[in-house]
Enzyme design. Structure first.
Site, PDB file in Angstrom:
ATOM      1  N   GLY A  27       0.803  -1.217   0.000  1.00 28.69           N
ATOM      2  CA  GLY A  27       0.000   0.000   0.000  1.00 28.69           C
ATOM      3  C   GLY A  27       0.834   1.264   0.000  1.00 28.69           C
ATOM      4  O   GLY A  27       2.031   1.237  -0.235  1.00 28.69           O
ATOM      5  N   LEU A  29       0.408   3.656  -2.215  1.00 30.65           N
ATOM      6  CA  LEU A  29       0.809   3.417  -3.598  1.00 30.65           C
ATOM      7  C   LEU A  29       1.368   4.659  -4.290  1.00 30.65           C
ATOM      8  O   LEU A  29       0.943   5.778  -4.025  1.00 30.65           O
ATOM      9  CB  LEU A  29      -0.398   2.893  -4.388  1.00 30.65           C
ATOM     10  CG  LEU A  29      -1.051   1.638  -3.810  1.00 30.65           C
ATOM     11  CD1 LEU A  29      -2.260   1.238  -4.657  1.00 30.65           C
ATOM     12  CD2 LEU A  29      -0.064   0.483  -3.740  1.00 30.65           C
ATOM     13  N   HIS A  33       4.309   1.326  -8.021  1.00 25.63           N
ATOM     14  CA  HIS A  33       3.289   0.271  -7.893  1.00 25.63           C
ATOM     15  C   HIS A  33       2.363   0.278  -9.117  1.00 25.63           C
ATOM     16  O   HIS A  33       2.019  -0.770  -9.665  1.00 25.63           O
ATOM     17  CB  HIS A  33       2.409   0.519  -6.663  1.00 25.63           C
ATOM     18  CG  HIS A  33       3.129   0.482  -5.354  1.00 25.63           C
ATOM     19  ND1 HIS A  33       3.331   1.603  -4.589  1.00 25.63           N
ATOM     20  CD2 HIS A  33       3.690  -0.541  -4.659  1.00 25.63           C
ATOM     21  CE1 HIS A  33       3.964   1.287  -3.478  1.00 25.63           C
ATOM     22  NE2 HIS A  33       4.212  -0.018  -3.490  1.00 25.63           N
ATOM     23  N   GLN A  57       7.532  -9.915   7.740  1.00 23.22           N
ATOM     24  CA  GLN A  57       8.775  -9.482   7.081  1.00 23.22           C
ATOM     25  C   GLN A  57       9.428  -8.279   7.768  1.00 23.22           C
ATOM     26  O   GLN A  57      10.399  -7.735   7.265  1.00 23.22           O
ATOM     27  CB  GLN A  57       8.532  -9.190   5.603  1.00 23.22           C
ATOM     28  CG  GLN A  57       7.701  -7.961   5.304  1.00 23.22           C
ATOM     29  CD  GLN A  57       7.320  -7.880   3.836  1.00 23.22           C
ATOM     30  OE1 GLN A  57       6.578  -8.726   3.322  1.00 23.22           O
ATOM     31  NE2 GLN A  57       7.820  -6.889   3.125  1.00 23.22           N
ATOM     32  N   GLY A 142       8.614  -5.438  -8.764  1.00 21.56           N
ATOM     33  CA  GLY A 142       9.469  -4.353  -9.217  1.00 21.56           C
ATOM     34  C   GLY A 142      10.944  -4.705  -9.092  1.00 21.56           C
ATOM     35  O   GLY A 142      11.360  -5.312  -8.100  1.00 21.56           O
ATOM     36  N   LYS A 144      12.982  -2.599  -8.442  1.00 25.22           N
ATOM     37  CA  LYS A 144      13.420  -1.747  -7.328  1.00 25.22           C
ATOM     38  C   LYS A 144      13.897  -2.623  -6.154  1.00 25.22           C
ATOM     39  O   LYS A 144      14.868  -2.325  -5.484  1.00 25.22           O
ATOM     40  CB  LYS A 144      12.246  -0.855  -6.918  1.00 25.22           C
ATOM     41  CG  LYS A 144      12.194  -0.374  -5.504  1.00 25.22           C
ATOM     42  CD  LYS A 144      13.176   0.739  -5.264  1.00 25.22           C
ATOM     43  CE  LYS A 144      13.092   1.395  -3.914  1.00 25.22           C
ATOM     44  NZ  LYS A 144      12.742   0.580  -2.799  1.00 25.22           N
ATOM     45  N   SER A 180       9.575   5.091  -3.560  1.00 26.98           N
ATOM     46  CA  SER A 180       9.381   4.129  -2.477  1.00 26.98           C
ATOM     47  C   SER A 180       8.400   4.731  -1.492  1.00 26.98           C
ATOM     48  O   SER A 180       8.416   5.959  -1.265  1.00 26.98           O
ATOM     49  CB  SER A 180      10.727   3.871  -1.781  1.00 26.98           C
ATOM     50  OG  SER A 180      10.504   3.304  -0.505  1.00 26.98           O
TER      51      SER A 180
END
Ligand code: AMP
Length: 279
Positions: A27, A29, A33, A57, A142, A144, A180
């Protein structure tokens, strides 16, 4: 656009749908995204986006509670992209006393995994659960987060998941800073200055691409010099490594017909920023 919170309703809704594109997110976003969402919309009949800040995580001292959230804005953005289903799992997403964790035996404690000890285990486990529930034909990740993309792709190969894991190029701010959700922690001025990461990666790439520099001594010097350059802008450089894209193992020389990537993580203004660049 259908918004679904519980697993049973999700399974019922997508029963026997064999043409699903899936974009997992946490989220808050941004255009990074949305580039994955657009790709999925182009290539699949049905696009499902998940929004879930996955506790598994995050480490104990990390930003799970403060991670930026704006569900209303996220839903507006996804509606505009004509997303078919948004899956917003709730606290019951993990079964009580969840005990099963997926680990990559080789990379789990390397690079980002060196400081974020259980991070990749948490990522692989949540993505495996999503894949089992949603059974997407294609899932989009991604570049990224290149290590994440690599590990998920490897998991699907190693464990025979029937999903095609596709990478999508990193979307950057005008100054080169990789977009990000965590950039929100930076002021506008800090964001402007944070372009030093991409600039340093580009300069290192140029030097590495120079054929005369492809030997071990020169590569090592380029990496050391780039770390020094990065250090002059930020409080610490967690890692800067050149890796072989096929294995994600550190590379000390450049060989013909192989693909390489520079991976970096820095601490800048108390924010951990990661980036990478294909060589
Ligand atoms: P996150 O919400 O940070 O977990 O990211 C969800 C997905 O979006 C992951 O596959 C990320 O790699 C991808 N993503 C995040 N930022 C970017 C970006 N700047 N460009 C492209 N993809 C991105």
């Amino acid at each position: 656009m259908k918004i679904i919170h519980d697993k049973k309703s999700l399974i019922k809704k997508i029963q026997s749908n064999s043409n699903i594109g899936f974009v997992p997110t946490m989220g808050f976003l941004h255009d990074g995204h949305l580039s994955l969402v657009k790709q999925s919309k182009l290539e699949n009949e049905t696009t499902i986006v998940s929004i879930f800040v996955n506790p598994l995580q995050f480490g104990k001292n990390e930003d799970l509670d403060s991670y930026p959230r704006d569900h209303e804005k996220d839903l507006d953005l996804l509606k505009k992209e004509n997303v078919d289903i948004v899956f917003f799992p709730q606290d019951d997403f993990y079964h009580p006393h969840h005990q099963t964790i997926i680990q990559n035996s080789s990379i789990r404690h390397k690079y980002c995994g060196a400081t974020r000890k259980n991070h990749f285990d948490g990522v692989l486990t949540v993505v495996a659960k999503f894949f089992n529930l949603i059974r997407p034909k294609i899932a989009y990740f991604g570049e990224k987060d290149f290590q994440q993309f690599f590990l998920i792709k490897k998991m699907t190969t190693d464990l025979d998941f029937l999903v095609d894991v596709k990478p999508s190029a990193t979307i950057r701010e005008n100054n080169g800073l990789a977009m990000s959700s965590r950039n929100k922690y930076l002021s506008q001025q800090q964001r402007e200055k944070a372009s030093f990461i991409y600039q340093a990666l580009k300069r290192a790439k140029e030097k590495i691409n120079n054929k005369e520099n492809s030997n071990e001594q020169n590569i090592s010097k380029i990496i050391k010099d780039t770390i020094l350059e990065l250090k002059s802008y930020c409080s610490s450089v967690e890692y800067l490594v050149l890796v072989d894209e096929q294995t994600l193992m550190e590379a000390s020389i450049i060989e013909k017909n192989k693909n390489y990537r520079l991976l970096v993580a820095v601490q800048y203004c108390s924010v951990r920023l990661i980036d990478n660049l294909a060589i």
